[in-house]
Design an enzyme around this catalytic site. Structure first.
Site, short mmCIF file in Angstrom:
data_model
loop_
_atom_site.label_atom_id
_atom_site.label_comp_id
_atom_site.label_asym_id
_atom_site.label_seq_id
_atom_site.Cartn_x
_atom_site.Cartn_y
_atom_site.Cartn_z
N SER A 13 13.85 -7.71 -6.82
CA SER A 13 13.26 -9.36 -7.34
C SER A 13 12.21 -7.81 -8.42
O SER A 13 11.84 -8.19 -8.66
CB SER A 13 13.37 -9.83 -6.78
OG SER A 13 11.29 -9.14 -5.45
N ASN A 14 11.31 -6.65 -7.49
CA ASN A 14 9.90 -6.64 -8.29
C ASN A 14 10.38 -5.20 -8.94
O ASN A 14 10.63 -6.15 -10.59
CB ASN A 14 9.26 -5.70 -7.67
CG ASN A 14 8.35 -6.84 -6.37
OD1 ASN A 14 7.65 -6.84 -7.02
ND2 ASN A 14 8.90 -6.87 -5.15
N LEU A 93 8.02 8.81 1.61
CA LEU A 93 8.45 9.94 0.89
C LEU A 93 8.10 11.35 1.81
O LEU A 93 6.29 10.69 2.03
CB LEU A 93 8.50 9.72 0.32
CG LEU A 93 9.40 9.11 -0.90
CD1 LEU A 93 8.30 8.56 -2.71
CD2 LEU A 93 10.47 9.63 -1.33
N HIS A 109 2.72 -2.99 -2.50
CA HIS A 109 2.67 -3.38 -0.68
C HIS A 109 2.61 -4.75 -1.04
O HIS A 109 1.76 -5.34 -1.46
CB HIS A 109 2.25 -2.50 -0.23
CG HIS A 109 1.82 -2.69 1.44
ND1 HIS A 109 3.63 -2.33 2.10
CD2 HIS A 109 0.78 -2.93 1.94
CE1 HIS A 109 2.46 -3.07 3.54
NE2 HIS A 109 1.54 -3.23 3.15
N GLU A 142 -0.53 10.51 0.72
CA GLU A 142 0.47 11.50 0.88
C GLU A 142 0.97 10.46 2.93
O GLU A 142 2.24 9.86 3.45
CB GLU A 142 0.52 12.49 2.52
CG GLU A 142 1.35 13.35 1.34
CD GLU A 142 1.08 14.76 1.76
OE1 GLU A 142 1.05 15.09 3.21
OE2 GLU A 142 -0.08 16.37 1.08
N ASP A 145 1.45 3.64 2.86
CA ASP A 145 0.40 2.68 1.61
C ASP A 145 -0.83 3.03 1.84
O ASP A 145 -1.58 1.81 2.00
CB ASP A 145 0.54 1.12 2.20
CG ASP A 145 2.39 1.07 2.58
OD1 ASP A 145 2.97 1.38 1.68
OD2 ASP A 145 2.70 0.59 3.65
C1 GAR Z 1 8.57 -6.39 -1.81
O1 GAR Z 1 7.24 -7.68 -0.75
C2 GAR Z 1 7.27 -5.35 -1.46
O2 GAR Z 1 6.24 -5.34 -1.68
C3 GAR Z 1 7.91 -5.07 0.48
O3 GAR Z 1 9.32 -5.03 -0.10
C4 GAR Z 1 9.75 -6.19 -1.15
C5 GAR Z 1 10.73 -5.80 -1.46
O4 GAR Z 1 11.39 -7.14 -2.28
N1 GAR Z 1 7.36 -3.56 0.07
C6 GAR Z 1 6.95 -2.65 0.67
O5 GAR Z 1 6.99 -4.23 2.53
C7 GAR Z 1 6.47 -1.40 1.31
N2 GAR Z 1 5.81 -1.24 2.09
P1 GAR Z 1 12.16 -7.00 -3.66
O6 GAR Z 1 13.02 -5.52 -2.92
O7 GAR Z 1 12.70 -8.16 -4.25
O8 GAR Z 1 11.42 -6.29 -4.52
#
Ligand code: GAR
Length: 209
Positions: A13-14, A93, A109, A142, A145
Site C-alpha cells: 500500500s505504501n 539487508l 517503519h 546497518e 530500523d
Molecule cells: C507498513 O506499515 C510498513 O511501515 C511496515 O510494514 C507495512 C507494510 O505495508 N514496515 C515495517 O514494519 C518494516 N520494519 P504495505 O505493504 O501495505 O506498504
C-alpha cells in the site's frame, strides 16, 4: 526525474502511494521497478497492473543470503535507480548491500524511531502505555530500523486500541509521510552525510539526524 526502485514483501500500500505521487508531472521521481523477496506479494500484482516493472527474488531460490543479495544487486545495476525505497520489505539487508547503496536507501517503519524498532512494533507501543505512536522515514544504515530520520508523523493511541487498530491508524499517516519524504529526497532537499540527515536551509540540521 530520479529513478526509484521500491522493495516490498507484502500488500504494497505504501508503494502504491509512492506510485500515485509519482504520477504528478511535477513530482521529482518515477518508479522504475518494484522488487520483492516474496513472489506471492500482492503488491507485485498491483504494481504490474499499473505498468510498473516487477521482479521477484525468493530467498529460497538462492543458496545463501549473499547469493540472494547478489542477484538483487545485479538487477539494480541493470535498472540503475537513483534511490531504493523499502516499503514493507521485511528482510534485513546486509552491511555489504547497504554500503553499496549508502545514503541512497530509505525505509518506512511504523513507529516513532528510535522507539520500537523491529517486529510487533504496534503491540509493543500499546504494552508500553504510549499515548502517541506514529511512523518514521529514515535513511537505511546497518542496524535494523536505525539511521538518520527524514520525517515522522504522529497519531494518538486511543483507549481500547489493539495492534490492528493502531496499525490501521498509523498506515493512513504512512501514506502521507512516505511520498512527502521521497519528494524531499528526490528534489535534493535532504541527504545523508557523515551518518546524519542534512536538511539544507534548516538551521537545526546540524543537531538532528
Ligand atoms: C507498513 O506499515 C510498513 O511501515 C511496515 O510494514 C507495512 C507494510 O505495508 N514496515 C515495517 O514494519 C518494516 N520494519 P504495505 O505493504 O501495505 O506498504
Amino acid at each position: 526525474k530520479k529513478r526509484i526502485a521500491v522493495f516490498i514483501s507484502g500488500s504494497g500500500s505504501n508503494m502504491l502511494k509512492l506510485a500515485d505521487a509519482c504520477e504528478a508531472p511535477a513530482f521529482p521521481a518515477e518508479i522504475v521497478a518494484v522488487m520483492s523477496d516474496k513472489p506471492e506479494a500482492t503488491g507485485l500484482t498491483k504494481a504490474a497492473a499499473r505498468g510498473i516493472k516487477t521482479l521477484s527474488f525468493p530467498r529460497k531460490a538462492y543458496e545463501s543470503k549473499q547469493d540472494h543479495e547478489a542477484a538483487m544487486l545485479d538487477a539494480l545495476a541493470e535498472i540503475q535507480p537513483d534511490f531504493i525505497c523499502l516499503a514493507g520489505f521485511m528482510r534485513l539487508l546486509s552491511g555489504d548491500f547497504i554500503r553499496a547503496w549508502e545514503g541512497r536507501i530509505i525505509n518506512i517503519h511504523p513507529s516513532l524511531l528510535p522507539l520500537f524498532p523491529g517486529l510487533n512494533t504496534h503491540q509493543r507501543a500499546i504494552i508500553a502505555g504510549m499515548k502517541v505512536a506514529g511512523c518514521t522515514v529514515h535513511f537505511v544504515t546497518e542496524g535494523m530500523d536505525e539511521g538518520p530520520v527524514i520525517g515522522q508523523a504522529v497519531v494518538p493511541v486511543l483507549p481500547g486500541d489493539d495492534a490492528d487498530a493502531l496499525a490501521t491508524r498509523i498506515l493512513t499517516v504512512e501514506h502521507q509521510l512516505y511520498p512527502a519524504a521521497l519528494e524531499r529526497l528526490a528534489a535534493g532537499n535532504v541527504w545523508m552525510e557523515n551518518g546524519k540527515a542534512v536538511f539544507p536551509g534548516d538551521a537545526t540540521s546540524k543537531t538532528t539526524g
